[in-house]
Scaffold this motif. Structure first.
Motif: not given
Length: 428
Positions: A2, A217, A255-256, A258, A260-261, A263, A268, A270
């Motif tokens: 992303g 995350p 982040r975890r 949600e 998400k990976g 930054i 972010e 993937d």
């Protein structure tokens, strides 16, 4: 990935930057404030003890890596080699010596003060001793305190070696700190700082253990070097340090939850591959080096490097009940003070617990503390776990030993192998 053209800095990143700026500002003002300065090393550092005397620590290897990231290390290394330092000498040493003879201007552009005390915590690296011999020559007359930390050759600590370190703290280190600072040792103040250290350490462990989740995350290598900064250097034992890790943990938890990976500089990641890495990163091309991996969707879920300043995920915390004993155990528990079988066991555990697809070894030309034994590590872990292992070579801060094309070719081959195994279901 992303991608984002501008990355919003999280609150913890801003806080860490402010803490560092304040630290270097304080160092630049010691003539006015009268504060004393202690040069010492990151592994096995005695930060709480130094701060309890209101002294300011300076870490030469941190200055060297910062110079590497700012593209200044090549010139500093050339300065040192012109003085007679061999090409094979640790590039941290040459960068540090070169910086000092070039005016001793630190990474923030502010001149660093000379040391009032050289505190050599000799932990797992013989170069440290030779390094401070050279600093003693540069700063003639500055007192030296040496803390000899026994190597864990037998694979464990025992009361004899712990007491040996405690005796040195009592007979050598603390008297020198009292002499230079002009202050008496305050055990109650040290105990309070140890409690704050333990609180920060607990939060930091939670941050790194978040990488056990899929997707992770956090990136525990490139991101990890920022996460360990406050606790491995000048801030352990302070309220600022606790606040930093509290904010960081909350951000990581968000982040975890949600999904998400981590930054990275372009957004972010993937997650496609989960990798454990052995060895320090290259600092002279840090962002380019990182980009090779995040472009492939590779996330480092654990690393040995983020344990060089202390291993906390096996339960160690600084303790206020017996602070000197706690410091002795901390010094001996740093990664580079472990025996080779201990390092292999640790990496094997990380590979399994963090569900890694493979192990990558970054062999550093001028760092024997890490590089010696890495081929044995690779063979043993391949034999035990049947995992793919990749191998690349670079250096800490000598830009002459970073070859993008060579590194990229090896990394591409390694991840092609991981990809094929995934497609074949070998890793399922």
């Amino acid at each position: 990935m992303g991608k984002s053209t501008s990355i919003r800095k999280e609150d913890s990143m801003i806080r860490q930057k402010q803490m560092l700026a304040k630290q270097f500002l304080e160092l630049s003002q010691v003539k006015e404030t009268g504060k004393k300065v202690v040069y010492t090393f990151v592994p096995g550092n005695l930060t709480e003890l130094i701060l309890s005397f209101d002294m300011l620590p300076v870490y030469p290897e941190i200055n060297a890596l910062q110079s590497g990231m700012r593209k200044k290390s090549g010139d500093y290394i050339s300065e040192a080699e012109e003085l007679g330092y061999s090409e094979d000498v640790c590039s941290y040493v040459k960068c540090d010596i070169g910086m000092m003879v070039s005016g001793n201007v630190g990474p923030t552009g502010q001149k660093l003060p000379p040391p009032d005390l050289l505190l050599l915590s000799y932990t797992g690296c013989f170069v440290f001793m030779k390094w401070f011999e050279n600093l003693r020559a540069l700063y003639d007359g500055v007192p030296v305190a040496m803390l000899h930390v026994p190597y864990q050759g037998g694979g464990a600590m025992n009361d004899t070696v712990v007491n040996y370190v405690i005796e040195q703290l009592e007979a050598e280190v603390i008297p020198k700190l009292e002499q230079v600072s002009g202050k008496r040792f305050d055990s109650d103040r040290l105990k309070t700082m140890m409690e704050q250290s333990a609180e920060a350490e607990e939060l930091m462990v939670k941050v790194f253990e978040s990488a056990k989740h899929v997707p992770s995350p956090v990136d525990a290598y490139f991101g990890g070097v920022y996460y360990v900064g406050p606790i491995f250097t000048a801030f352990r034992g302070t309220e600022d340090c606790v606040r930093y890790y509290d904010e960081l943990y909350k951000e990581v938890e968000t982040r975890r939850k949600e999904g998400k990976g981590p930054i990275c500089p372009e957004g972010e990641i993937d997650e496609r591959f989960r990798v454990v890495v052995e060895g320090p990163p290259n600092w002279t091309h840090f962002r380019e080096f990182w980009k090779i991996f995040y472009d492939l969707g590779a996330v480092f879920v654990a690393s040995s490097y983020t344990r060089v300043g202390g291993i906390y995920d096996e339960g160690f915390r600084h303790e206020s009940s017996d602070p000197l004993k706690s410091m002795a155990k901390y010094c001996m528990g740093c990664y580079t003070n472990l025996s080779l079988p201990q390092r292999i066991d640790l990496l094997g555990r990380l590979l399994k617990e963090y569900q890694a697809d493979g192990l990558l070894v970054n062999s550093i030309k001028s760092c024997n503390s890490f590089s010696a034994g890495q081929l044995v590590i690779m063979r043993e872990l391949q034999k035990r776990l049947g995992i793919p292992v990749g191998f690349i070579e670079s250096d800490l801060v000598d830009p002459r030993y970073y070859s993008y094309s060579n590194i990229k070719n090896r990394i591409d081959s390694f991840f092609q192998m991981l990809d094929q195994r995934k497609q074949m279901g070998v890793m399922d």
